[in-house]
Design an enzyme around this catalytic site. Structure first.
Site, PDB file in Angstrom:
ATOM      1  N   GLY A  67      -3.022 -67.666 -15.364  1.00  0.00           N
ATOM      2  CA  GLY A  67      -4.407 -68.038 -15.620  1.00  0.00           C
ATOM      3  C   GLY A  67      -5.196 -68.172 -14.331  1.00  0.00           C
ATOM      4  O   GLY A  67      -6.338 -67.693 -14.228  1.00  0.00           O
ATOM      5  N   TYR A  68      -4.602 -68.815 -13.336  1.00  0.00           N
ATOM      6  CA  TYR A  68      -5.267 -69.011 -12.057  1.00  0.00           C
ATOM      7  C   TYR A  68      -5.548 -67.670 -11.377  1.00  0.00           C
ATOM      8  O   TYR A  68      -6.655 -67.430 -10.893  1.00  0.00           O
ATOM      9  CB  TYR A  68      -4.404 -69.893 -11.157  1.00  0.00           C
ATOM     10  CG  TYR A  68      -5.038 -70.250  -9.835  1.00  0.00           C
ATOM     11  CD1 TYR A  68      -5.934 -71.312  -9.740  1.00  0.00           C
ATOM     12  CD2 TYR A  68      -4.747 -69.531  -8.683  1.00  0.00           C
ATOM     13  CE1 TYR A  68      -6.525 -71.644  -8.532  1.00  0.00           C
ATOM     14  CE2 TYR A  68      -5.330 -69.846  -7.467  1.00  0.00           C
ATOM     15  CZ  TYR A  68      -6.222 -70.908  -7.394  1.00  0.00           C
ATOM     16  OH  TYR A  68      -6.812 -71.221  -6.189  1.00  0.00           O
ATOM     17  N   THR A  69      -4.535 -66.800 -11.360  1.00  0.00           N
ATOM     18  CA  THR A  69      -4.724 -65.495 -10.728  1.00  0.00           C
ATOM     19  C   THR A  69      -5.798 -64.692 -11.443  1.00  0.00           C
ATOM     20  O   THR A  69      -6.650 -64.055 -10.797  1.00  0.00           O
ATOM     21  CB  THR A  69      -3.399 -64.711 -10.721  1.00  0.00           C
ATOM     22  OG1 THR A  69      -2.436 -65.440  -9.945  1.00  0.00           O
ATOM     23  CG2 THR A  69      -3.576 -63.330 -10.118  1.00  0.00           C
ATOM     24  N   SER A  84      -8.330 -65.859 -13.120  1.00  0.00           N
ATOM     25  CA  SER A  84      -9.639 -66.458 -12.856  1.00  0.00           C
ATOM     26  C   SER A  84     -10.134 -66.138 -11.456  1.00  0.00           C
ATOM     27  O   SER A  84     -11.316 -65.812 -11.262  1.00  0.00           O
ATOM     28  CB  SER A  84      -9.580 -67.976 -13.062  1.00  0.00           C
ATOM     29  OG  SER A  84      -8.828 -68.622 -12.053  1.00  0.00           O
ATOM     30  N   LYS A  85      -9.248 -66.228 -10.464  1.00  0.00           N
ATOM     31  CA  LYS A  85      -9.673 -65.992  -9.088  1.00  0.00           C
ATOM     32  C   LYS A  85      -9.914 -64.505  -8.808  1.00  0.00           C
ATOM     33  O   LYS A  85     -10.759 -64.156  -7.968  1.00  0.00           O
ATOM     34  CB  LYS A  85      -8.663 -66.579  -8.112  1.00  0.00           C
ATOM     35  CG  LYS A  85      -8.616 -68.098  -8.125  1.00  0.00           C
ATOM     36  CD  LYS A  85      -9.967 -68.728  -7.772  1.00  0.00           C
ATOM     37  CE  LYS A  85      -9.892 -70.234  -7.650  1.00  0.00           C
ATOM     38  NZ  LYS A  85     -11.186 -70.852  -7.264  1.00  0.00           N
TER      39      LYS A  85
END
Length: 263
Positions: A167-169, A171-172
């Protein structure tokens, strides 16, 4: 020769001065955001600091900004709450914001097969959707005035895949794409949109990782600069992108990683 040197020196100082400008920094209550708010204030900007836990009274960030001789306005908003983000965007759009630093963010660490939809959604809402909504609404007012600087916080995982942080990857990576998309539309109208991509930074969020001697040393060995970043390292890059020195910089995702990505 002396006159030329004085002229150049004065010009450079003026390029990095933010006197009379209003800067908004999200995620300003601690760590990288605190350093960003402090650095922009020391360059002359008044600061609106936003955080889900921002104190309305005394705080470290308020003290730092006021010690720099600038005014500080605290605002509280939960970026996982879409209504709260919309209300914040409307509030900020009513102010004459010169600099918007979209730094608020979160992360969830689980293997992809165990990464829940709920975790994925909250990370995307906080890291990406809030950045989009604030940029759109504040950006609209900047376009009306013909000037403004928007700086997003991307990540090394805007370039790499990472492990156990899908999820973080996602989003970024999207933050990096959004930065370029907005720059393409707004660069010719006086609004600069760029991003910083921090490397491994020594903050409270990485305390456990740094406490693991073997893991920490493995990270340092991979960084050509040979050390973890300090929050002020990231803040210095933000000051550049917020200043007139970066007037011809558009759509850049600037790694501040000690050379990690070059390795």
């Amino acid at each position: 020769m002396s006159n030329t040197g004085t002229f150049v020196s004065t010009t450079l100082v003026d390029l990095f001065s933010l006197d009379g400008e209003l800067a908004v920094v999200t995620g300003a209550n601690q760590g990288i955001g605190l350093a960003m708010a402090t650095t922009l204030a020391r360059a002359g900007a008044d600061v609106v600091g936003v955080s889900n836990s921002m104190p309305t009274g005394p705080s470290e960030v308020r003290s730092a900004v006021e010690e720099a001789g600038r005014t500080f306005t605290p605002l509280r908003a939960d970026f996982a709450d879409r209504d709260a983000v919309a209300a914040l965007a409307a509030d900020l759009a009513a102010r004459e914001v010169d600099i918007l630093v979209n730094n608020g963010g979160t992360i969830r660490r689980t293997p992809a097969t165990l990464h829940s939809d709920a975790d994925f959604d909250v990370v995307m809402d906080i890291n990406l959707r809030a950045t989009w909504v604030l940029s759109r609404e504040v950006g609209r007012t900047m376009l009306e005035r013909g000037h403004g600087k928007i700086i997003n916080t991307a990540s090394m995982l805007s370039f790499q895949g990472g492990i156990n942080v899908p999820g973080y990857t996602a989003s970024k990576s999207a933050v990096a794409g959004l930065t370029k998309a907005l720059a393409n539309e707004w660069a010719g109208r006086g609004v600069n949109v760029n991003a910083v991509a921090p490397g491994y930074v020594a903050t409270a969020n990485t305390a456990d990782l740094r406490a693991d001697a073997d893991r920490s040393q493995g990270i340092i060995d991979r960084i050509p600069a040979g050390r973890w970043a300090l929050p002020t390292d990231i803040a210095g890059a933000v000051l550049f992108l917020a200043s007139r020195a970066a007037d011809y910089v558009n759509g850049v995702v600037l790694p501040v990683d000690g050379g990690w990505l070059a390795r």
